[in-house]
Design a protein around this motif. Sequence first.
Motif, PDB file in Angstrom:
ATOM      1  N   LEU A  30     -18.182  34.479 -21.794  1.00 60.22           N
ATOM      2  CA  LEU A  30     -17.167  34.180 -20.781  1.00 60.22           C
ATOM      3  C   LEU A  30     -17.077  32.686 -20.525  1.00 60.22           C
ATOM      4  CD1 LEU A  30     -15.172  35.354 -18.707  1.00 60.22           C
ATOM      5  CD2 LEU A  30     -17.069  35.467 -17.079  1.00 60.22           C
ATOM      6  N   GLY A  31     -18.234  32.015 -20.409  1.00 61.29           N
ATOM      7  CA  GLY A  31     -18.228  30.585 -20.149  1.00 61.29           C
ATOM      8  C   GLY A  31     -17.661  29.772 -21.301  1.00 61.29           C
ATOM      9  N   GLN A  32     -18.009  30.144 -22.532  1.00 59.03           N
ATOM     10  CA  GLN A  32     -17.499  29.389 -23.678  1.00 59.03           C
ATOM     11  C   GLN A  32     -16.015  29.655 -23.915  1.00 59.03           C
ATOM     12  OE1 GLN A  32     -19.737  28.928 -27.197  1.00 59.03           O
ATOM     13  NE2 GLN A  32     -21.699  28.701 -26.178  1.00 59.03           N
ATOM     14  N   LEU A  33     -15.560  30.844 -23.558  1.00 59.80           N
ATOM     15  CA  LEU A  33     -14.116  31.100 -23.631  1.00 59.80           C
ATOM     16  C   LEU A  33     -13.353  30.152 -22.706  1.00 59.80           C
ATOM     17  CD1 LEU A  33     -13.727  35.000 -23.770  1.00 59.80           C
ATOM     18  CD2 LEU A  33     -12.958  33.352 -25.481  1.00 59.80           C
ATOM     19  N   LYS A  34     -13.899  29.958 -21.508  1.00 61.38           N
ATOM     20  CA  LYS A  34     -13.225  29.068 -20.556  1.00 61.38           C
ATOM     21  C   LYS A  34     -13.288  27.619 -21.017  1.00 61.38           C
ATOM     22  CE  LYS A  34     -13.934  32.020 -16.522  1.00 61.38           C
ATOM     23  NZ  LYS A  34     -14.564  32.164 -15.181  1.00 61.38           N
ATOM     24  N   SER A  35     -14.298  27.284 -21.808  1.00 60.09           N
ATOM     25  CA  SER A  35     -14.421  25.923 -22.317  1.00 60.09           C
ATOM     26  C   SER A  35     -13.482  25.683 -23.501  1.00 60.09           C
ATOM     27  CB  SER A  35     -15.871  25.657 -22.725  1.00 60.09           C
ATOM     28  OG  SER A  35     -16.013  24.371 -23.290  1.00 60.09           O
ATOM     29  N   TYR A  36     -13.487  26.605 -24.460  1.00 56.40           N
ATOM     30  CA  TYR A  36     -12.662  26.445 -25.664  1.00 56.40           C
ATOM     31  C   TYR A  36     -11.207  26.820 -25.427  1.00 56.40           C
ATOM     32  CZ  TYR A  36     -16.634  25.633 -28.768  1.00 56.40           C
ATOM     33  OH  TYR A  36     -17.724  25.088 -29.387  1.00 56.40           O
ATOM     34  N   PHE A  37     -10.997  27.876 -24.668  1.00 59.58           N
ATOM     35  CA  PHE A  37      -9.637  28.401 -24.460  1.00 59.58           C
ATOM     36  C   PHE A  37      -9.395  28.562 -22.958  1.00 59.58           C
ATOM     37  CE2 PHE A  37     -11.506  30.374 -28.303  1.00 59.58           C
ATOM     38  CZ  PHE A  37     -10.721  29.746 -29.271  1.00 59.58           C
ATOM     39  N   PRO A  38      -9.101  27.468 -22.260  1.00 58.28           N
ATOM     40  CA  PRO A  38      -8.953  27.529 -20.796  1.00 58.28           C
ATOM     41  C   PRO A  38      -7.859  28.483 -20.334  1.00 58.28           C
ATOM     42  CG  PRO A  38      -9.099  25.253 -21.562  1.00 58.28           C
ATOM     43  CD  PRO A  38      -8.944  26.099 -22.773  1.00 58.28           C
ATOM     44  N   GLU A  39      -6.860  28.733 -21.171  1.00 58.66           N
ATOM     45  CA  GLU A  39      -5.759  29.612 -20.769  1.00 58.66           C
ATOM     46  C   GLU A  39      -6.081  31.089 -20.966  1.00 58.66           C
ATOM     47  OE1 GLU A  39      -3.040  28.397 -19.334  1.00 58.66           O
ATOM     48  OE2 GLU A  39      -3.970  26.418 -19.520  1.00 58.66           O
ATOM     49  N   CYS A  40      -7.217  31.407 -21.540  1.00 62.14           N
ATOM     50  CA  CYS A  40      -7.574  32.805 -21.795  1.00 62.14           C
ATOM     51  C   CYS A  40      -8.077  33.450 -20.509  1.00 62.14           C
ATOM     52  CB  CYS A  40      -8.651  32.893 -22.878  1.00 62.14           C
ATOM     53  SG  CYS A  40      -9.248  34.564 -23.180  1.00 62.14           S
ATOM     54  N   ASP A  41      -7.369  34.467 -20.035  1.00 67.87           N
ATOM     55  CA  ASP A  41      -7.768  35.188 -18.827  1.00 67.87           C
ATOM     56  C   ASP A  41      -7.911  36.689 -19.095  1.00 67.87           C
ATOM     57  OD1 ASP A  41      -5.139  35.774 -19.257  1.00 67.87           O
ATOM     58  OD2 ASP A  41      -4.522  35.578 -17.151  1.00 67.87           O
ATOM     59  N   VAL A  42      -8.113  37.042 -20.360  1.00 70.46           N
ATOM     60  CA  VAL A  42      -8.157  38.454 -20.741  1.00 70.46           C
ATOM     61  C   VAL A  42      -9.502  39.086 -20.394  1.00 70.46           C
ATOM     62  CG1 VAL A  42      -7.907  40.060 -22.679  1.00 70.46           C
ATOM     63  CG2 VAL A  42      -6.531  37.982 -22.606  1.00 70.46           C
ATOM     64  N   VAL A  43     -10.571  38.304 -20.504  1.00 67.65           N
ATOM     65  CA  VAL A  43     -11.916  38.854 -20.295  1.00 67.65           C
ATOM     66  C   VAL A  43     -12.340  38.641 -18.848  1.00 67.65           C
ATOM     67  CG1 VAL A  43     -14.338  38.735 -20.982  1.00 67.65           C
ATOM     68  CG2 VAL A  43     -12.547  38.417 -22.685  1.00 67.65           C
ATOM     69  N   ASN A  44     -12.572  39.731 -18.139  1.00 65.74           N
ATOM     70  CA  ASN A  44     -13.182  39.688 -16.812  1.00 65.74           C
ATOM     71  C   ASN A  44     -14.064  40.918 -16.657  1.00 65.74           C
ATOM     72  OD1 ASN A  44     -11.508  41.890 -16.053  1.00 65.74           O
ATOM     73  ND2 ASN A  44      -9.880  40.481 -15.432  1.00 65.74           N
ATOM     74  N   PHE A  45     -14.607  41.101 -15.482  1.00 67.30           N
ATOM     75  CA  PHE A  45     -15.553  42.200 -15.291  1.00 67.30           C
ATOM     76  C   PHE A  45     -14.912  43.551 -15.591  1.00 67.30           C
ATOM     77  CE2 PHE A  45     -18.084  45.315 -13.078  1.00 67.30           C
ATOM     78  CZ  PHE A  45     -19.381  44.864 -13.218  1.00 67.30           C
ATOM     79  N   GLY A  46     -13.692  43.760 -15.104  1.00 68.73           N
ATOM     80  CA  GLY A  46     -13.027  45.050 -15.284  1.00 68.73           C
ATOM     81  C   GLY A  46     -12.674  45.353 -16.724  1.00 68.73           C
ATOM     82  N   SER A  47     -12.049  44.390 -17.417  1.00 66.96           N
ATOM     83  CA  SER A  47     -11.646  44.631 -18.805  1.00 66.96           C
ATOM     84  C   SER A  47     -12.869  44.804 -19.708  1.00 66.96           C
ATOM     85  CB  SER A  47     -10.774  43.476 -19.306  1.00 66.96           C
ATOM     86  OG  SER A  47     -11.482  42.253 -19.280  1.00 66.96           O
TER      87      SER A  47
END
Length: 605
Positions: A260-277
């Motif tokens: 989750l942290g590296q997704l936010k670093s590499y792809f800041p616009e990615c909001d697909v992964v969260n606790f629910g999904s």
Amino acid sequence: MAAVGALVKKAWSVRRFVVLLCAPLALVPVLLSLPPKEGRCLYVILLMALYWCTEALPLAVTALLPIVLFPFLGILPSNKVCPQYFLDTNFLFLSGLIMASAIEEWNLHRRIALRVLMLVGVQPARLILGMMLTTSFLSMWLSNTASTAMMLPIANAILKSLFGEKDTSKDMNRENEENQASLQQNKLYTVPTEMQFLASTEDKDLTEEKEVTSDVLSDLKKEEEYKTNIWKGFLISIPYAASIGGTATLTGTAPNLILLGQLKSYFPECDVVNFGSWFMFAFPLMLIFLLLGWLWISILYGGINLRGWRTKKSNIRVDAEARAREVIKEDYQKLGPTKFAEQAIFFFFCMFAIMLFSRDPKFIPGWASLFAPGFISDAVTGITIVIILFFFPSQKPSFRWWFDLKAPNTETQPLLTWRKAQETVPWNIILLLGGGFAMAKGCEESGLSVWIGGRLHPLEGVPPPVAVILITIVIALFTEFASNTATIIIFLPVLAELAIRLKVNPLYLMIPGTIGCSYAFMLPVSTPPNSIAFSSGHLMVKDMARTGLLMNLMGVLLLSLAMNTWAKSIFQLGTFPAWANIHAENATSLLTAVENVTLSALNKI
């Protein structure tokens, strides 16, 4: 034996000292063979990877190296490195750790475990299933190590009631000594369990052996083999269930949060992964794997007898199961009636899970849509709930106190004190996560990730489904010998760039890599839960190897099935997303710049 242990300890200290001194010098050629900034970043990453794999320094201390090396080597300024250690992802993990401390403080986990075992029954196969279900559920919220350490004493007590005190021979004692030497050499985790006590006791009141027929001797031998196998099945099922259960939630294990942290670093616009999904994807996978793992362990160790399933159970086994039922019931009764604190913790635990799941479940608008977009994250949700634990009373409040002037003004203990949180929360994991995020930020800012992507041309022709299987196998094998947290920190940047090269959704490769590093079942050194079970002295390396091999294969195939079926609709894996396309365009421009710098340097030479 003491001399051997001292020699092993001394050899380990010498090896650690050699690695600490020689590794920085051995990696100097890396600085000279790459463009300046990329070479320096790769130097730091390889040094950290070497220290992590050899544990020359404690894992958390190695994770602090970017704070020192990145600024000194001109890779990143300190004001960009230090914030990586306290991202909102770290606080989401911290909220889960604090909630776990409150659950352990009031023994709610033990009540849940014993209640589940009372429901599933006391037949060996059912008990193994109950153990695996309970351990996996606890591991979704507690750490894998804590779940295993908590469940093993319960399993030992049940085994003792089923089979009595386990006989030990000289061979077993010698085997235990070898196991302990291995534990000291590899610095594995050990916990005191009833099994160690049982293995060291000898029956003093043996009567003289009487003449028995060959049939009776054969039956006794079969019963002893059955007892030994069931004992091993119990012990090996618990760490496996802990590793599988930790993959079901984002807070269940550190690699999930690193993704989750590296997704936010590499792809800041990615909001697909969260606790629910994540839960919608990983929870069904966990259940299927858990069921198949239970069948495999039960068949392998005699919990389920495919040949003699119609045969009548002996009176010895019927009596043993009755004793086990009484032991579980007695332990549950010792807990007493459910306390107000347990009820409160259970309520807040349910609120914790429900609010995280419903914040933004993707298939319907979540409650976070009532607030400004982008302001409410999973970390906000988790910290909100755990803050309440520090002031909510642990005893049922009396409203008469407000109106009775003579009532004593006594301070009420909260559900969780800060002192208890300080003692029980593994703060080193927070630093380890931060080190991973700092490493990812350094790869991105220095252009190293782009340089790595430019060297992945030979893999561009690999079909994506084949790439998923290969990635999972490689990472699962690598993590058998190294920390799963260190493994995923090293591999995720490479997987992100490989996905860009293959023109597939980066999540299609990064999620299998993340979950695959939790599928380490073959060796005692693979995970702390494996080490805890191995330290009981009744498991051998070959037991874990033969059981874990098929578990690894099942995990790889099930993960591939999940990624190509229901994960596609949850994470929109069928298309190359816009948030990845922006990164790809930036990477292409950076790669061109890097190649120009390299060519100009070569021309000067």
